[in-house]
Design a protein around this motif. Structure first.
Motif, mmCIF file in Angstrom:
data_model
loop_
_atom_site.group_PDB
_atom_site.id
_atom_site.type_symbol
_atom_site.label_atom_id
_atom_site.label_comp_id
_atom_site.label_asym_id
_atom_site.label_seq_id
_atom_site.Cartn_x
_atom_site.Cartn_y
_atom_site.Cartn_z
ATOM 1 N N VAL A 55 0.837 -1.207 0.000
ATOM 2 C CA VAL A 55 0.000 0.000 0.000
ATOM 3 C C VAL A 55 0.868 1.251 0.000
ATOM 4 C CG1 VAL A 55 -1.631 1.321 1.407
ATOM 5 C CG2 VAL A 55 -1.996 -1.109 1.025
ATOM 6 N N THR A 56 1.957 1.250 0.756
ATOM 7 C CA THR A 56 2.854 2.408 0.800
ATOM 8 C C THR A 56 3.483 2.653 -0.566
ATOM 9 O OG1 THR A 56 3.339 1.932 3.117
ATOM 10 C CG2 THR A 56 4.863 3.379 1.960
ATOM 11 N N ARG A 67 0.239 7.623 3.843
ATOM 12 C CA ARG A 67 -0.581 6.858 4.778
ATOM 13 C C ARG A 67 -2.040 6.713 4.332
ATOM 14 N NH1 ARG A 67 2.330 9.756 9.500
ATOM 15 N NH2 ARG A 67 4.144 8.423 9.673
ATOM 16 N N THR A 68 -2.343 7.067 3.102
ATOM 17 C CA THR A 68 -3.693 6.866 2.585
ATOM 18 C C THR A 68 -3.941 5.358 2.466
ATOM 19 O OG1 THR A 68 -3.465 8.888 1.308
ATOM 20 C CG2 THR A 68 -5.239 7.407 0.667
ATOM 21 N N ASN A 69 -5.117 4.902 2.855
ATOM 22 C CA ASN A 69 -5.512 3.486 2.834
ATOM 23 C C ASN A 69 -4.715 2.625 3.820
ATOM 24 O OD1 ASN A 69 -7.325 4.069 0.781
ATOM 25 N ND2 ASN A 69 -5.827 3.581 -0.813
ATOM 26 N N MET A 70 -3.933 3.241 4.691
ATOM 27 C CA MET A 70 -3.135 2.457 5.631
ATOM 28 C C MET A 70 -3.992 1.763 6.695
ATOM 29 S SD MET A 70 -0.168 1.324 5.967
ATOM 30 C CE MET A 70 0.778 2.318 4.872
ATOM 31 N N PRO A 71 -5.093 2.344 7.210
ATOM 32 C CA PRO A 71 -5.902 1.601 8.179
ATOM 33 C C PRO A 71 -6.446 0.290 7.614
ATOM 34 C CG PRO A 71 -6.464 3.907 8.301
ATOM 35 C CD PRO A 71 -5.549 3.744 7.124
ATOM 36 N N LEU A 72 -6.827 0.297 6.345
ATOM 37 C CA LEU A 72 -7.302 -0.930 5.711
ATOM 38 C C LEU A 72 -6.169 -1.958 5.606
ATOM 39 C CD1 LEU A 72 -9.602 -2.408 4.299
ATOM 40 C CD2 LEU A 72 -8.826 -1.371 2.163
#
Length: 134
Positions: A55-56, A67-72
């Motif tokens: 994702v990174t 850090r966009t979409n990092m919680p997923l």
């Protein structure tokens, strides 16, 4: 006579021939886990870090905040860890089947597995012939 004598010992219903008892003794793991340390530590670590790292990199390539979409991605790490343990169990199952096939072959073809001779240490040392250039 007990049921564990060499003459009466069976593995999977096949009697153990005394000629291959040495091989069966070598293959007996006595329920010891021979899984290497990197499969216990490194492989789960790689599986857990694979999704956040992907994702990174994807965010970096698309030029969005890192850090966009990092919680997923962090929420999916337990799933990847579970997948890692399932794959390790699958691999261990295949290894156990391979060992069982090898044992079965040894038990059904004892003539192909003669007991190796124990050489003396003095017989294994080759003589030294110096090569001198003059």
């Amino acid at each position: 006579m007990s049921e564990f004598d060499a003459e009466q010992k069976t593995i999977g219903g096949i009697p153990v021939d005394p000629r291959v008892q040495w091989a069966i003794d070598i293959m007996d793991t006595q329920d010891y886990d021979y899984q290497p340390w990197y499969e216990k530590i490194i492989m789960p670590g790689i599986f857990v870090s694979l999704v956040p790292l992907t994702v990174t990199i994807s965010n970096f390539v698309r030029k969005v905040p890192t850090r966009t979409n990092m919680p997923l991605a962090l929420a999916s790490t337990p799933l990847s860890l579970g997948l890692c343990y399932k794959l390790q169990a699958f691999k261990n199952n295949i290894d156990a089947e391979n060992r069982a096939h090898a044992k079965h072959y040894i038990l059904t073809h004892p003539e192909r597995f003669p007991e190796p001779k124990n050489p003396f240490f003095k017989d294994m040392i080759l003589p030294y012939f110096p090569r001198r250039i003059q």
